[in-house]
Design an enzyme around this catalytic site. Structure first.
Site, PDB file in Angstrom:
ATOM      1  N   ASN A 100       0.821  -1.212   0.000  1.00 50.42           N
ATOM      2  CA  ASN A 100       0.000   0.000   0.000  1.00 50.42           C
ATOM      3  C   ASN A 100       0.854   1.261   0.000  1.00 50.42           C
ATOM      4  OD1 ASN A 100      -2.042  -1.812   0.175  1.00 50.42           O
ATOM      5  ND2 ASN A 100      -2.451  -1.498   2.347  1.00 50.42           N
ATOM      6  N   HIS A 117       5.783  -0.525  -2.778  1.00 48.28           N
ATOM      7  CA  HIS A 117       5.356   0.134  -4.017  1.00 48.28           C
ATOM      8  C   HIS A 117       5.433   1.653  -3.939  1.00 48.28           C
ATOM      9  CE1 HIS A 117       2.934  -3.705  -5.300  1.00 48.28           C
ATOM     10  NE2 HIS A 117       4.244  -3.847  -5.418  1.00 48.28           N
TER      11      HIS A 117
HETATM   12  C1  BJW Z   1     -10.042  -7.551   2.068  1.00 46.91           C
HETATM   13  C2  BJW Z   1     -10.884  -6.581   2.614  1.00 46.91           C
HETATM   14  C3  BJW Z   1     -10.947  -6.507   4.017  1.00 46.91           C
HETATM   15  C4  BJW Z   1     -10.962  -6.422   0.457  1.00 46.91           C
HETATM   16  N1  BJW Z   1     -10.242  -7.350   4.759  1.00 46.91           N
HETATM   17  N2  BJW Z   1      -9.381  -8.389   2.818  1.00 46.91           N
HETATM   18  C5  BJW Z   1       5.919 -12.574 -12.649  1.00 46.91           C
HETATM   19  C6  BJW Z   1       4.841 -13.187 -13.263  1.00 46.91           C
HETATM   20  C7  BJW Z   1       3.901 -12.436 -13.958  1.00 46.91           C
HETATM   21  C8  BJW Z   1       4.019 -11.049 -14.063  1.00 46.91           C
HETATM   22  C9  BJW Z   1       5.084 -10.441 -13.450  1.00 46.91           C
HETATM   23  C10 BJW Z   1       6.021 -11.202 -12.764  1.00 46.91           C
HETATM   24  N3  BJW Z   1       6.949 -10.357 -12.246  1.00 46.91           N
HETATM   25  C11 BJW Z   1       6.611  -9.086 -12.592  1.00 46.91           C
HETATM   26  C12 BJW Z   1       5.488  -9.115 -13.340  1.00 46.91           C
HETATM   27  C13 BJW Z   1       4.812  -7.923 -13.935  1.00 46.91           C
HETATM   28  C14 BJW Z   1       3.983  -7.160 -12.936  1.00 46.91           C
HETATM   29  C15 BJW Z   1       2.854  -8.047 -12.408  1.00 46.91           C
HETATM   30  O1  BJW Z   1       2.871  -8.524 -11.295  1.00 46.91           O
HETATM   31  N4  BJW Z   1       1.840  -8.248 -13.211  1.00 46.91           N
HETATM   32  C16 BJW Z   1       0.695  -9.042 -12.775  1.00 46.91           C
HETATM   33  C17 BJW Z   1      -0.553  -8.172 -12.705  1.00 46.91           C
HETATM   34  C18 BJW Z   1       0.544 -10.218 -13.680  1.00 46.91           C
HETATM   35  N5  BJW Z   1       4.809  -6.668 -11.847  1.00 46.91           N
HETATM   36  C19 BJW Z   1       5.519  -5.562 -11.980  1.00 46.91           C
HETATM   37  O2  BJW Z   1       5.530  -4.940 -13.022  1.00 46.91           O
HETATM   38  C20 BJW Z   1       6.335  -5.124 -10.792  1.00 46.91           C
HETATM   39  N6  BJW Z   1       7.649  -4.854 -11.230  1.00 46.91           N
HETATM   40  C21 BJW Z   1       8.570  -5.802 -11.389  1.00 46.91           C
HETATM   41  O3  BJW Z   1       8.426  -6.946 -11.005  1.00 46.91           O
HETATM   42  O4  BJW Z   1       9.712  -5.371 -12.048  1.00 46.91           O
HETATM   43  C22 BJW Z   1      10.529  -6.349 -12.690  1.00 46.91           C
HETATM   44  C23 BJW Z   1       9.741  -6.958 -13.869  1.00 46.91           C
HETATM   45  C24 BJW Z   1       8.959  -6.150 -14.684  1.00 46.91           C
HETATM   46  C25 BJW Z   1       8.232  -6.714 -15.753  1.00 46.91           C
HETATM   47  C26 BJW Z   1       8.300  -8.093 -15.993  1.00 46.91           C
HETATM   48  C27 BJW Z   1       9.104  -8.888 -15.151  1.00 46.91           C
HETATM   49  C28 BJW Z   1       9.827  -8.298 -14.086  1.00 46.91           C
HETATM   50  C29 BJW Z   1       5.793  -3.815 -10.266  1.00 46.91           C
HETATM   51  C30 BJW Z   1       4.456  -3.972  -9.631  1.00 46.91           C
HETATM   52  C31 BJW Z   1       3.936  -2.612  -9.194  1.00 46.91           C
HETATM   53  C32 BJW Z   1       2.472  -2.707  -8.785  1.00 46.91           C
HETATM   54  N7  BJW Z   1       1.942  -1.426  -8.722  1.00 46.91           N
HETATM   55  C33 BJW Z   1       0.554  -1.280  -8.337  1.00 46.91           C
HETATM   56  C34 BJW Z   1       0.089   0.129  -8.742  1.00 46.91           C
HETATM   57  C35 BJW Z   1       0.690   1.145  -7.851  1.00 46.91           C
HETATM   58  C36 BJW Z   1       0.014   2.414  -8.120  1.00 46.91           C
HETATM   59  C37 BJW Z   1      -0.938   2.878  -7.114  1.00 46.91           C
HETATM   60  O5  BJW Z   1      -1.021   2.413  -5.960  1.00 46.91           O
HETATM   61  O6  BJW Z   1      -1.620   3.741  -7.558  1.00 46.91           O
HETATM   62  O7  BJW Z   1       0.387  -1.513  -6.921  1.00 46.91           O
HETATM   63  S1  BJW Z   1      -0.578  -2.431  -9.054  1.00 46.91           S
HETATM   64  C38 BJW Z   1      -1.672  -2.494  -7.692  1.00 46.91           C
HETATM   65  O8  BJW Z   1      -1.736  -3.888  -7.307  1.00 46.91           O
HETATM   66  C39 BJW Z   1      -0.995  -1.718  -6.553  1.00 46.91           C
HETATM   67  C40 BJW Z   1      -1.129  -2.708  -5.417  1.00 46.91           C
HETATM   68  O9  BJW Z   1      -0.146  -2.449  -4.435  1.00 46.91           O
HETATM   69  C41 BJW Z   1      -0.982  -4.043  -6.103  1.00 46.91           C
HETATM   70  C42 BJW Z   1      -1.488  -5.217  -5.347  1.00 46.91           C
HETATM   71  O10 BJW Z   1      -2.872  -5.127  -5.184  1.00 46.91           O
HETATM   72  P1  BJW Z   1      -3.492  -5.693  -3.859  1.00 46.91           P
HETATM   73  O11 BJW Z   1      -2.951  -4.977  -2.701  1.00 46.91           O
HETATM   74  O12 BJW Z   1      -3.363  -7.163  -3.851  1.00 46.91           O
HETATM   75  O13 BJW Z   1      -5.014  -5.209  -3.985  1.00 46.91           O
HETATM   76  P2  BJW Z   1      -6.242  -5.895  -4.720  1.00 46.91           P
HETATM   77  O14 BJW Z   1      -7.291  -4.867  -4.896  1.00 46.91           O
HETATM   78  O15 BJW Z   1      -5.821  -6.631  -5.919  1.00 46.91           O
HETATM   79  O16 BJW Z   1      -6.767  -6.991  -3.666  1.00 46.91           O
HETATM   80  C43 BJW Z   1      -7.342  -6.632  -2.432  1.00 46.91           C
HETATM   81  C44 BJW Z   1      -7.738  -7.901  -1.706  1.00 46.91           C
HETATM   82  O17 BJW Z   1      -8.231  -7.535  -0.439  1.00 46.91           O
HETATM   83  C45 BJW Z   1      -8.840  -8.693  -2.410  1.00 46.91           C
HETATM   84  O18 BJW Z   1      -8.425 -10.055  -2.538  1.00 46.91           O
HETATM   85  C46 BJW Z   1     -10.043  -8.574  -1.486  1.00 46.91           C
HETATM   86  O19 BJW Z   1     -10.806  -9.778  -1.408  1.00 46.91           O
HETATM   87  C47 BJW Z   1      -9.397  -8.272  -0.168  1.00 46.91           C
HETATM   88  N8  BJW Z   1     -10.189  -7.433   0.750  1.00 46.91           N
HETATM   89  N9  BJW Z   1     -11.510  -5.881   1.616  1.00 46.91           N
HETATM   90  C48 BJW Z   1      -9.506  -8.277   4.161  1.00 46.91           C
HETATM   91  N10 BJW Z   1     -11.756  -5.574   4.661  1.00 46.91           N
END
Ligand code: BJW
Ligand code: ZN
Length: 245
Positions: A100, A117
């Site tokens: 976050n 992040h």
């Molecule tokens: C509750 C609740 C309650 C609700 N109680 N629970 C390997 C494999 C495949 C792809 C990749 C890989 N390695 C890298 C990648 C590419 C990419 C990636 O992961 N893509 C996937 C989408 C497939 N990763 C990257 O690009 C990362 N960089 C990197 O690895 O560099 C090297 C590299 C690059 C390219 C290729 C290979 C290597 C960087 C990732 C940066 C993520 N940035 C973001 C945006 C930030 C901007 C912003 O905040 O405005 O960060 S994406 C967005 O998702 C944000 C979050 O931090 C992140 C995670 O989301 P999160 O926290 O999981 O939220 P939600 O909404 O998805 O889920 C919430 C959950 O809570 C839900 O499950 C609900 O059920 C639950 N919930 N209420 C408990 N009350």
């Protein structure tokens, strides 16, 4: 809903925590995926990628300015507070890595904290190497750097950008050190497990012998990697699980 018994953190066991957007949902902040998620109004590629910023920096800044206003008005909830309280008990046997960018863990008092992040409340220059600086301002158009005239951008890790290697290194070293000492519990809360490299932490922890525990509203894509799943709201479950309620 029945609440879980507290985790066993005796005998020198450590606690590594990974949080995501779900832990801030009860503070009124939107999660990213699912109903009401941020991507509905703002497609991710337009607002959270270097390509999107190059195409329309004003749109990206409007989006982040709105997020800054929302997060600045939010308060930590019982889940954030439980994590800060357990840190007081465990000291150096505790580490919290959050995906976050809203600052709510720090506001709750967490100190052994890694913001993987980045932060909504820092800005950096896309044109020069000046260090990121504190910035709570809202902008209608993209602000420019006083030093080089380049475009300023939020200090956030966007898709396709690398996380700070020092941050990943600290997580890895904490888990290796804890495994070699009294062992550790890996606890993830409020994360969909769909964004890497954060999504890979549970596998790394499991391979070091950690007990892996998840608190989430819905079963995430990497549910199979966890030993234990507590379904529900982190604001209710974390205080019980950490024995701080
Ligand atoms: C509750 C609740 C309650 C609700 N109680 N629970 C390997 C494999 C495949 C792809 C990749 C890989 N390695 C890298 C990648 C590419 C990419 C990636 O992961 N893509 C996937 C989408 C497939 N990763 C990257 O690009 C990362 N960089 C990197 O690895 O560099 C090297 C590299 C690059 C390219 C290729 C290979 C290597 C960087 C990732 C940066 C993520 N940035 C973001 C945006 C930030 C901007 C912003 O905040 O405005 O960060 S994406 C967005 O998702 C944000 C979050 O931090 C992140 C995670 O989301 P999160 O926290 O999981 O939220 P939600 O909404 O998805 O889920 C919430 C959950 O809570 C839900 O499950 C609900 O059920 C639950 N919930 N209420 C408990 N009350
Ligand atoms: Zn500059």
């Amino acid at each position: 809903m029945s609440l879980p018994e507290p985790l066993d953190l005796g005998a020198g066991r450590a606690l590594m925590v990974l949080t995501g957007a779900g832990v801030s949902a009860e503070s009124g902040l939107s999660t990213f995926r699912g109903g009401g998620g941020l991507w509905e109004d703002h497609p991710v590629e337009q607002v959270a990628s270097p390509e999107g910023f190059a195409r329309d920096p004003a749109l990206v800044w409007r989006f982040y300015s709105e997020r800054r206003r929302g997060a600045a008005g939010a308060r930590p909830n019982a889940g954030h507070i439980a994590l800060a309280r357990i840190e007081e008990r465990l000291g150096d046997r505790f580490l919290l890595a959050t995906q976050n960018v809203d600052g709510l863990h720090a506001a709750a008092g967490s100190r052994r904290l890694l913001e993987m992040h980045g932060s909504l409340f820092r800005t950096r220059c896309s044109g020069c190497d000046r260090p990121p600086f504190a910035d709570c301002a809202a902008y209608d158009g993209p602000p420019l750097c006083d030093l080089c005239g380049g475009l300023l951008r939020p200090d956030i890790v966007w898709f396709g950008e690398s996380l700070d290697p020092a941050c990943l290194d600290l997580i890895e070293r904490f888990m290796i050190r804890s495994a070699a000492a009294g062992g550790f519990v890996f606890l993830a809360a409020g994360t969909s497990g769909s964004v890497w490299p954060a999504a890979g932490c549970v596998e790394a922890a499991g391979s070091l012998g950690a007990r892996t525990v998840l608190v989430n509203a819905e079963p995430p894509v990497n549910l199979h990697s966890f030993d234990e799943f507590h379904q529900g709201a982190s604001g209710s479950i974390l205080p019980a699980l950490l024995g701080t309620g």
